[in-house]
Design an enzyme around this catalytic site. Structure first.
Site, PDB file in Angstrom:
ATOM      1  N   LYS A 198      -2.437  11.297 -18.870  1.00 17.67           N
ATOM      2  CA  LYS A 198      -2.454  11.999 -20.307  1.00 17.67           C
ATOM      3  C   LYS A 198      -1.081  11.666 -20.825  1.00 17.67           C
ATOM      4  O   LYS A 198      -0.767  10.706 -21.188  1.00 17.67           O
ATOM      5  CB  LYS A 198      -2.592  13.545 -19.724  1.00 17.67           C
ATOM      6  CG  LYS A 198      -3.836  13.682 -19.038  1.00 17.67           C
ATOM      7  CD  LYS A 198      -5.178  13.208 -19.842  1.00 17.67           C
ATOM      8  CE  LYS A 198      -6.330  13.384 -19.005  1.00 17.67           C
ATOM      9  NZ  LYS A 198      -6.501  13.431 -17.577  1.00 17.67           N
ATOM     10  N   TYR A 252      -8.863  23.073 -13.701  1.00 19.72           N
ATOM     11  CA  TYR A 252      -9.431  21.878 -13.978  1.00 19.72           C
ATOM     12  C   TYR A 252     -10.586  21.570 -13.155  1.00 19.72           C
ATOM     13  O   TYR A 252     -10.668  21.723 -12.167  1.00 19.72           O
ATOM     14  CB  TYR A 252      -8.376  20.701 -14.029  1.00 19.72           C
ATOM     15  CG  TYR A 252      -8.925  19.155 -14.164  1.00 19.72           C
ATOM     16  CD1 TYR A 252      -9.647  18.995 -15.365  1.00 19.72           C
ATOM     17  CD2 TYR A 252      -8.890  18.374 -13.141  1.00 19.72           C
ATOM     18  CE1 TYR A 252     -10.249  17.737 -15.378  1.00 19.72           C
ATOM     19  CE2 TYR A 252      -9.592  17.167 -13.192  1.00 19.72           C
ATOM     20  CZ  TYR A 252     -10.233  16.854 -14.351  1.00 19.72           C
ATOM     21  OH  TYR A 252     -10.821  15.597 -14.709  1.00 19.72           O
ATOM     22  N   ASP A 257       0.307  22.508 -11.492  1.00 14.22           N
ATOM     23  CA  ASP A 257      -0.310  21.294 -12.236  1.00 14.22           C
ATOM     24  C   ASP A 257       0.434  21.418 -13.740  1.00 14.22           C
ATOM     25  O   ASP A 257       0.128  22.355 -14.617  1.00 14.22           O
ATOM     26  CB  ASP A 257      -1.714  21.340 -12.512  1.00 14.22           C
ATOM     27  CG  ASP A 257      -2.312  20.192 -13.176  1.00 14.22           C
ATOM     28  OD1 ASP A 257      -1.809  19.464 -14.023  1.00 14.22           O
ATOM     29  OD2 ASP A 257      -3.387  19.836 -13.225  1.00 14.22           O
ATOM     30  N   ARG A 284       0.941  -1.317   0.143  1.00 12.52           N
ATOM     31  CA  ARG A 284       0.266  -0.070   0.057  1.00 12.52           C
ATOM     32  C   ARG A 284       0.788   1.280   0.017  1.00 12.52           C
ATOM     33  O   ARG A 284       0.560   2.437  -0.425  1.00 12.52           O
ATOM     34  CB  ARG A 284      -1.023  -0.160   1.264  1.00 12.52           C
ATOM     35  CG  ARG A 284      -1.903   0.834   0.883  1.00 12.52           C
ATOM     36  CD  ARG A 284      -3.231   0.665   2.093  1.00 12.52           C
ATOM     37  NE  ARG A 284      -2.741   1.341   3.352  1.00 12.52           N
ATOM     38  CZ  ARG A 284      -2.543   0.585   4.397  1.00 12.52           C
ATOM     39  NH1 ARG A 284      -3.129  -0.688   4.301  1.00 12.52           N
ATOM     40  NH2 ARG A 284      -2.259   1.088   5.433  1.00 12.52           N
TER      41      ARG A 284
END
Ligand code: PLP
Length: 405
Positions: free
Chosen positions: A208, A111, A183, A58
Site C-alpha cells: 500500500k 482486515y 497493523d 531464502r
C-alpha cells in the site's frame, strides 16, 4: 552525536548506510542467492546467528536488508523483516507468538484477509480467537483467557476507520505480559509510530502506502531484534515468504516520496470527507479527521495526519452503492489502496466478502458501504467525478420510480 534526521530526510537517505562500496546514490539491486565466505568458521558462525550476514537467498538478500534497516529506523524499532506480502507479515507475526492451544484477542473490524487466516489456517493449527470491540479496554480485560497469548489490533481499521487508544490497550497487555501487535498499514510510519505508543510488533502491508505505486506485493514487520531473528530463522525461512531484491528496490524507491505522498493523500481525503458529509445522498461518513468521528480526540493524539482512506454509506443500500461505483469515471474499482490513483471498493462483496453477513453487519459493513482510497490527483477532478456519479444514481433512481409508476 549527529542530530536524528527528520522523517523526509530519513526516507531518502541512510544514516547508518551499511553498503557504500560503489558510491551509487540509488540502492543497488543484488539478486544473488548464494553468498561466499572467506573460511568455514565465518560460514558456520553466520548460519548459527553468531555473526551478522547473509548466507542464502531464502533468508534475505542485501537489497532487502537495506529496506529492513530503513523500516526499523522509520518505525523506531530495533529490527525489521520484510516479506512477500502483508498477509505473510501478519501470519509470520502471529505464528511467532502463538502455537497450538493458544488464544488471541482480535479487534472486531479487522482486515478481511486477517479474519480469513484466523478462521482457516490458524484454526487448523489449533489457535482460537475472540473478536472484541477494542474501543473499550474493559472488553479486552473481559475477553482474556488463561491461554490468551497476544492482542492484535488494526488502527485505523479497514474499512470502518475505527481508532483505538493504543496507549491504553498497551497498558493492559503489559499488565498481562503478552505482546500487542498492530497493523499500521493505513497510516504508514509517516503518520503513526505504534512502537512509541507501547506496541511490541508492528506490521504493514507494504503493498500500500510504503511502496505507493501499486506494482509490488510486500509486507513488513518491525519488533525487537530477538523476535525478528526468530521470525526470520524459524518462520519465514521455512514457509519461504522471502521478498525478492527487485521488489525490495521498488519499495525503497517508492518510500523516498512517502512524506510528500502522504501529505497529499491526507489533504485530498480531508476534502473528500467534507464533501461527502455535506452530500444529501450520503448517510454516514467515516473519517478520523471529521469532528463527527467517535474517536476524533484519540486520532488527534496518536496520528500526525488523518490518512488517505474515507469510508461512507450511500443512501439506498447495495443498489445505490452499485450504481454509484459503476458510474465513476476517474476513480477505479479496485481491491487495493494507497496508490496514486483514487481507488474505490465495496467491502461487503469485495475485501470483506469472506466474513459471514451477520458478523459483517455487526461490524458496520453494510451493503451501502463504500471505501475510497484518495489518490494524488487534483482534488477538483476527484470531486467532479464523485458529483457526476451521484447524479447518475439519482437519475437511475428517478427512472426506476417513473417506470414503476
Ligand atoms: C489493513 C491491511 N492489512 C493487511 C493487508 C494485506 O496485505 P497484502 O495484500 O499485501 O497481503 C491489507 C490488504 O488490503 C490491508 O488492507
Amino acid at each position: 552525536m549527529m542530530r536524528r534526521w527528520g522523517m523526509s530526510t530519513t526516507l531518502i537517505h541512510d544514516q547508518h548506510a551499511s553498503e557504500r562500496k560503489t558510491g551509487a546514490v540509488a540502492q543497488p539491486i543484488v539478486p544473488a542467492v548464494a553468498y561466499s565466505f572467506g573460511n568455514l568458521e565465518a560460514a558456520a558462525d553466520t548460519v548459527a546467528g553468531k555473526r551478522d550476514g547473509i548466507y542464502y537467498g531464502r533468508y534475505g538478500n542485501s537489497t532487502l536488508r537495506a529496506l529492513e534497516e530503513k523500516m526499523a529506523v522509520l518505525e523506531h524499532g530495533e529490527a525489521a523483516l520484510c516479506v512477500g506480502s502483508g498477509m505473510a507479515a501478519i501470519s509470520t507475526a502471529l505464528f511467532s507468538v502463538l502455537q497450538n492451544g493458544d488464544h488471541l484477542i482480535v479487534t472486531k473490524d479487522v482486515y478481511g484477509g486477517t479474519y480469513h487466516f484466523l478462521t482457516t489456517l490458524a484454526a487448523r493449527c489449533g489457535i482460537t480467537y475472540s473478536l472484541v470491540d477494542c474501543t473499550n479496554v474493559e472488553n479486552i480485560v473481559e475477553a482474556m483467557q488463561p491461554n490468551t497469548k497476544a492482542v492484535y489490533i488494526e488502527t485505523p481499521s479497514n474499512p470502518m476507520l475505527t481508532i483505538l487508544d493504543i496507549e491504553a490497550i498497551a497498558q493492559v497487555t503489559k499488565h498481562y505480559q503478552i505482546p500487542l501487535i498492530a497493523d499500521n498499514t493505513f497510516m504508514s510510519p509517516y503518520l503513526q509510530k505504534p512502537l512509541d505508543l507501547g506496541v511490541d510488533i508492528v506490521i504493514h502491508s507494504a503493498t500500500k502506502y510504503l511502496n505507493g505505486h501499486g506494482d509490488v506485493v510486500a509486507g513488513a514487520i518491525v519488533a525487537n531484534a530477538e523476535r525478528i531473528q526468530f521470525m526470520r530463522q524459524q518462520i519465514m525461512g521455512d514457509l519461504g515468504q522471502v521478498l525478492s531484491a527487485w521488489d525490495a528496490f521498488l519499495i525503497l524507491r517508492g518510500m523516498k516520496t512517502l512524506s510528500v505522498r502522504m501529505e497529499r493523500h491526507c489533504s485530498n481525503a480531508e476534502q473528500i470527507a467534507a464533501f461527502l458529509e455535506a452530500h444529501p445522498m450520503v448517510d454516514k461518513v467515516y473519517y478520523p479527521g471529521l469532528q463527527s468521528h467517535p474517536q476524533y480526540e484519540i486520532a488527534q493524539k496518536h496520528m500526525n495526519g488523518m490518512g488517505g482512506i474515507v469510508s461512507f454509506e450511500v443512501k439506498g443500500g447495495g443498489e445505490a452503492a452499485k450504481s454509484f461505483l459503476d458510474a465513476l469515471q476517474l476513480a477505479m474499482i479496485s481491491f487495493s489502496l494507497g496508490d496514486p490513483e483514487t481507488l474505490v471498493q465495496h467491502p461487503a462483496t469485495m475485501t470483506h466478502s469472506s466474513i459471514p453477513e451477520a458478523e459483517r453487519e455487526a461490524a458496520g459493513i453494510t451493503d451501502g458501504l463504500i471505501r475510497l482510497s484518495a489518490g494524488l490527483e487534483d482534488i477538483e477532478d476527484i470531486l467532479e467525478d464523485l458529483t457526476q456519479a451521484f447524479e447518475q444514481v439519482n437519475h437511475t433512481e428517478r427512472s426506476a420510480y417513473a417506470w414503476a409508476k
